[in-house]
Every structure is written in structure tokens, then in C-alpha cells.
Scaffold this motif. Structure first.
Motif, PDB file in Angstrom:
ATOM      1  N   GLU A   1       0.845  -1.184   0.000  1.00 34.65           N
ATOM      2  CA  GLU A   1       0.000   0.000   0.000  1.00 34.65           C
ATOM      3  C   GLU A   1       0.880   1.232   0.000  1.00 34.65           C
ATOM      4  O   GLU A   1       1.867   1.307   0.751  1.00 34.65           O
ATOM      5  CB  GLU A   1      -0.926   0.011   1.218  1.00 34.65           C
ATOM      6  CG  GLU A   1      -1.940   1.134   1.181  1.00 34.65           C
ATOM      7  CD  GLU A   1      -3.072   0.944   2.179  1.00 34.65           C
ATOM      8  OE1 GLU A   1      -3.876   1.876   2.338  1.00 34.65           O
ATOM      9  OE2 GLU A   1      -3.147  -0.138   2.793  1.00 34.65           O
ATOM     10  N   LEU A   2       0.547   2.187  -0.858  1.00 39.79           N
ATOM     11  CA  LEU A   2       1.303   3.434  -0.930  1.00 39.79           C
ATOM     12  C   LEU A   2       0.964   4.293   0.282  1.00 39.79           C
ATOM     13  O   LEU A   2      -0.202   4.586   0.531  1.00 39.79           O
ATOM     14  CB  LEU A   2       0.962   4.171  -2.222  1.00 39.79           C
ATOM     15  CG  LEU A   2       1.727   5.458  -2.512  1.00 39.79           C
ATOM     16  CD1 LEU A   2       3.215   5.184  -2.675  1.00 39.79           C
ATOM     17  CD2 LEU A   2       1.164   6.132  -3.761  1.00 39.79           C
TER      18      LEU A   2
ATOM     19  N   GLY B   1       4.553  -2.509   3.883  1.00 42.66           N
ATOM     20  CA  GLY B   1       5.059  -3.787   3.413  1.00 42.66           C
ATOM     21  C   GLY B   1       4.009  -4.827   3.117  1.00 42.66           C
ATOM     22  O   GLY B   1       2.954  -4.889   3.760  1.00 42.66           O
ATOM     23  N   SER B   2       4.315  -5.682   2.150  1.00 40.36           N
ATOM     24  CA  SER B   2       3.377  -6.709   1.699  1.00 40.36           C
ATOM     25  C   SER B   2       3.053  -7.723   2.786  1.00 40.36           C
ATOM     26  O   SER B   2       2.017  -8.371   2.748  1.00 40.36           O
ATOM     27  CB  SER B   2       3.960  -7.439   0.477  1.00 40.36           C
ATOM     28  OG  SER B   2       5.222  -8.014   0.786  1.00 40.36           O
TER      29      SER B   2
ATOM     30  N   ASN C   1      -2.965  -5.644   8.940  1.00 44.64           N
ATOM     31  CA  ASN C   1      -2.924  -4.428   9.736  1.00 44.64           C
ATOM     32  C   ASN C   1      -3.278  -3.217   8.880  1.00 44.64           C
ATOM     33  O   ASN C   1      -2.466  -2.779   8.062  1.00 44.64           O
ATOM     34  CB  ASN C   1      -1.528  -4.226  10.343  1.00 44.64           C
ATOM     35  CG  ASN C   1      -1.062  -5.435  11.127  1.00 44.64           C
ATOM     36  OD1 ASN C   1      -0.487  -6.362  10.556  1.00 44.64           O
ATOM     37  ND2 ASN C   1      -1.306  -5.431  12.417  1.00 44.64           N
ATOM     38  N   PRO C   2      -4.472  -2.640   9.039  1.00 43.80           N
ATOM     39  CA  PRO C   2      -4.788  -1.407   8.311  1.00 43.80           C
ATOM     40  C   PRO C   2      -3.774  -0.320   8.661  1.00 43.80           C
ATOM     41  O   PRO C   2      -3.320  -0.216   9.797  1.00 43.80           O
ATOM     42  CB  PRO C   2      -6.186  -1.046   8.829  1.00 43.80           C
ATOM     43  CG  PRO C   2      -6.742  -2.314   9.384  1.00 43.80           C
ATOM     44  CD  PRO C   2      -5.568  -3.084   9.903  1.00 43.80           C
TER      45      PRO C   2
ATOM     46  N   GLU D   1      -7.690   4.597   5.484  1.00 39.38           N
ATOM     47  CA  GLU D   1      -8.095   4.757   4.096  1.00 39.38           C
ATOM     48  C   GLU D   1      -9.449   4.101   3.840  1.00 39.38           C
ATOM     49  O   GLU D   1      -9.792   3.087   4.437  1.00 39.38           O
ATOM     50  CB  GLU D   1      -7.030   4.156   3.174  1.00 39.38           C
ATOM     51  CG  GLU D   1      -7.281   4.414   1.695  1.00 39.38           C
ATOM     52  CD  GLU D   1      -6.135   3.966   0.821  1.00 39.38           C
ATOM     53  OE1 GLU D   1      -6.154   4.298  -0.376  1.00 39.38           O
ATOM     54  OE2 GLU D   1      -5.213   3.285   1.332  1.00 39.38           O
ATOM     55  N   ASN D   2     -10.197   4.732   2.899  1.00 39.92           N
ATOM     56  CA  ASN D   2     -11.512   4.218   2.494  1.00 39.92           C
ATOM     57  C   ASN D   2     -12.462   4.052   3.675  1.00 39.92           C
ATOM     58  O   ASN D   2     -13.317   3.152   3.702  1.00 39.92           O
ATOM     59  CB  ASN D   2     -11.371   2.889   1.747  1.00 39.92           C
ATOM     60  CG  ASN D   2     -10.643   3.055   0.419  1.00 39.92           C
ATOM     61  OD1 ASN D   2     -10.840   4.038  -0.277  1.00 39.92           O
ATOM     62  ND2 ASN D   2      -9.776   2.109   0.094  1.00 39.92           N
ATOM     63  N   THR D   3     -12.310   4.917   4.658  1.00 39.79           N
ATOM     64  CA  THR D   3     -13.194   4.941   5.827  1.00 39.79           C
ATOM     65  C   THR D   3     -14.003   6.230   5.807  1.00 39.79           C
ATOM     66  O   THR D   3     -13.471   7.294   5.469  1.00 39.79           O
ATOM     67  CB  THR D   3     -12.385   4.842   7.126  1.00 39.79           C
ATOM     68  OG1 THR D   3     -11.660   3.609   7.140  1.00 39.79           O
ATOM     69  CG2 THR D   3     -13.279   4.911   8.346  1.00 39.79           C
TER      70      THR D   3
END
Length: 330
Positions: A81-82, A153-154, A160-161, A226-228
Motif C-alpha cells: 500500500e502506498l 510492506g506486503s 494491519n490497516p 483509508e476508504n473509511t
């Protein structure tokens, strides 16, 4: 894929300066391209984007903030995730000792170990462990010219959000300031990452439509995700809020960021705002009676002469050298 440890072999003995020793420079800007002329006197930070460089010799660095879908596609394929702006860096090889890249993560406990650096080159992205992770940036030593940015990290992105650090920006305008029966206030509320670059771009865009940045405490008291959806409320029961919910999207170009518009009658003596998640309040702010009076004073000019037939409520004025015009849509 496991991260690759940064290769520090052959690193020169020049010490990396601490964050508190940073100087702030105003870059030149041509189109999307920023440019800084640097000397090896310490760590220099760009006033517009937050990126910082320490150089080995006098040199020029160029960089752009990237938002292209091709980069986001590579991030998704990497299952990362960026969590910071992407910078496309250009400079002479072996001229930069270190670069400090802004990130948006609220660092606490051991979660800083989840931040990696993504290197975008030749249609691929590789990750490495940064030389150092600071509260608002990651440090890369002996970087090479390419597109780089902070990644979550992937190994952690699904479990973990990402806990983002965020802040609120308020822009305000007054419509029909000379007619009490028609006067109304409009406030635009933005929720953005705390280290979001290019805020001057947003200031300019809002000024062009007649909105002034209101200087209020902006930090959010809790993590943002994010996206919340986050809900904006106003104490005035007659206020119009549209939309009432703001969805946090940290990686948009600042000029395309979503906002909530609050419309309040001109008879209001103050405007009390709050931002909440599903559980509790994250932020509270107030435009006081004095704030509203200052807004009217700055948006009107009693001495201004209007051409015959032109209503004094439809005019342009100037704030900080920027021509302003009232935003009449919505």
C-alpha cells in the motif's frame, strides 16, 4: 516478497544530518517539475513538497510528484500500500548522499518496521528497507535517480490497516456580503494526510474561486484509515452539509481531493464544526464571530468603485496577491 536490505557498502563518511538541522528552501517550479540548487552544507527540505536532500557536492536536483495509474497498478500487484507521495527524482549520479521521503503513517510502537521504500523503474517496483525511518519521513542513503515512495510492506497490508496521520483544512467564503437577508457563509472542509505535498496548489485553486484558508488547529487526535467514512457535523441545526460523510483517500492529487461543503446563514455569529468516526470525535473547530467579521472585511472593499449596472455583491477582490472571484456554484 521479502524486502531486500539496503546496500550500504561504500557509503561515504559524511554524516547524515538530523531532522532538526534541516533548512527549508523554496523550489523553482516549471509545470509539474520542481528544481532545487543545493550545496553540501546540510539537509535542505523543499517548502512545497516536504522532500529533503543532503548532497555531496553542489548540484541541481529535479523532481515531480507522481499520481499515475501505472504506479498504483504496480503497488497493487506487489500487494503493498502506498503510504506517501511518489517522487520522480532526477540528479547526477553519486551527487546525493541521502534523501528524506515524506510518509503519512502515524508511527508508534513497532509499526515503523512495516514501512519500506518502493523503487519504480522499467515498469517494475522493487522494495528495500530504508536506512532510517523517522516520524514523518524515510531516509534513503546514496539514492539513484528513479521514482520512489514509501510503501506499507506486503507482509502487513492485509492484517494491519495503515494508521495514517491526518489533518483538517478549512477554506471559507461569504456570499452576498452586502445584503444581510441573502448573505451566507460557505466552508469547505478537507481531510488530508498530515504530510500531504503541494498544499500551495490547493490554496491557489480555492483562492481563484473566492475561498480563504482559515488558520485553525488542524491535527487529528486519532489514527485515520483509508476508504473509511468520517462524518462532519455542525452545531447550527439549519446548516446544510453536503455530503455529510467524507471518505479518506490519501493518495489523490491534492487538487482532486474530496471535501464537505457547509452552508450557514449570514446571521450566524459563529460556526462550530466537528469530525467524527463511528465511535468518537476526532477533531473540533470553530469559526468565531471575529473570524467571520474578518472574512467579510477581506471579501469586501467599501472604497471599490463598480462600473454602472454592476452589483457590488458580484465582484473580485485580492488576497495575498491572488485575484479572487466568488464561487457561485453549489
Amino acid at each position: 516478497m521479502a524486502s531486500v536490505k539496503a546496500d550500504l557498502t561504500g557509503v561515504e563518511s559524511i554524516p547524515v544530518k538530523k531532522e532538526e538541522e534541516t533548512g527549508v528552501l523554496i523550489p523553482s517550479l516549471q509545470g509539474k517539475k520542481y528544481k532545487l540548487q543545493l550545496t553540501p552544507n546540510g539537509l535542505d527540505r523543499c517548502s512545497d513538497t516536504g522532500i529533503a536532500f543532503q548532497v555531496k557536492r553542489s548540484t541541481t536536483v529535479e523532481y515531480e510528484v507522481e499520481y499515475g495509474s501505472q504506479y498504483m497498478k504496480l503497488v497493487e500487484e506487489k500487494k503493498c500500500e502506498l503510504v506517501g507521495p511518489l517522487f520522480n527524482l532526477k540528479f547526477d549520479d553519486n551527487s546525493v548522499l541521502c534523501v528524506h521521503l515524506p510518509h503519512y503513517v502515524n508511527i508508534k510502537g513497532e509499526n515503523n518496521s512495516k514501512i519500506e521504500c518502493g523503487y519504480f523503474k522499467d515498469g517494475k517496483v522493487n522494495t528495500k528497507t530504508p536506512f532510517k525511518i523517522e516520524s514523518s519521513s524515510i531516509v534513503l542513503k546514496n539514492p539513484t535517480p528513479c521514482c520512489v515512495g514509501a510503501l506499507w510492506g506486503s507482509s502487513f497490508w492485509r492484517k494491519n490497516p495503515v494508521p495514517f496521520s491526518a489533518k483538517v483544512l478549512l477554506y471559507a467564503s461569504v456570499l452576498m456580503p452586502h445584503k444581510q437577508e441573502s448573505k451566507e457563509y460557505k466552508v469547505h472542509l478537507y481531510l488530508i494526510p498530515a504530510e500531504k505535498p503541494e498544499l500551495k496548489k490547493l490554496d491557489t485553486l480555492k483562492a481563484q474561486s473566492g475561498f480563504k484558508l482559515i488558520d485553525k488547529p488542524s491535527d487529528i487526535s486519532r489514527d485515520v484509515y483509508e476508504n473509511t467514512d468520517y462524518t462532519v457535523t455542525v452545531e447550527d441545526p439549519k446548516a446544510i452539509i453536503f455530503p455529510s460523510v467524507l471518505n479518506f483517500k490519501p493518495n489523490r492529487d491534492i487538487s482532486q481531493s474530496s471535501f464537505v461543503e457547509i452552508t450557514v446563514a449570514g446571521s450566524a455569529e459563529k460556526i462550530c464544526l466537528s469530525l467524527k468516526d463511528k465511535r468518537k470525535q476526532l477533531w473540533k473547530g470553530e469559526l468565531t464571530k471575529g473570524d467571520l467579521k474578518d472574512l467579510i472585511d477581506e471579501m469586501t472593499s467599501p472604497a471599490e468603485e463598480f462600473p454602472p449596472g454592476q452589483d457590488c455583491n458580484h465582484h473580485t477582490t485580492t488576497i495575498a496577491g491572488q485575484p479572487l472571484s466568488k464561487e457561485t456554484q453549489k
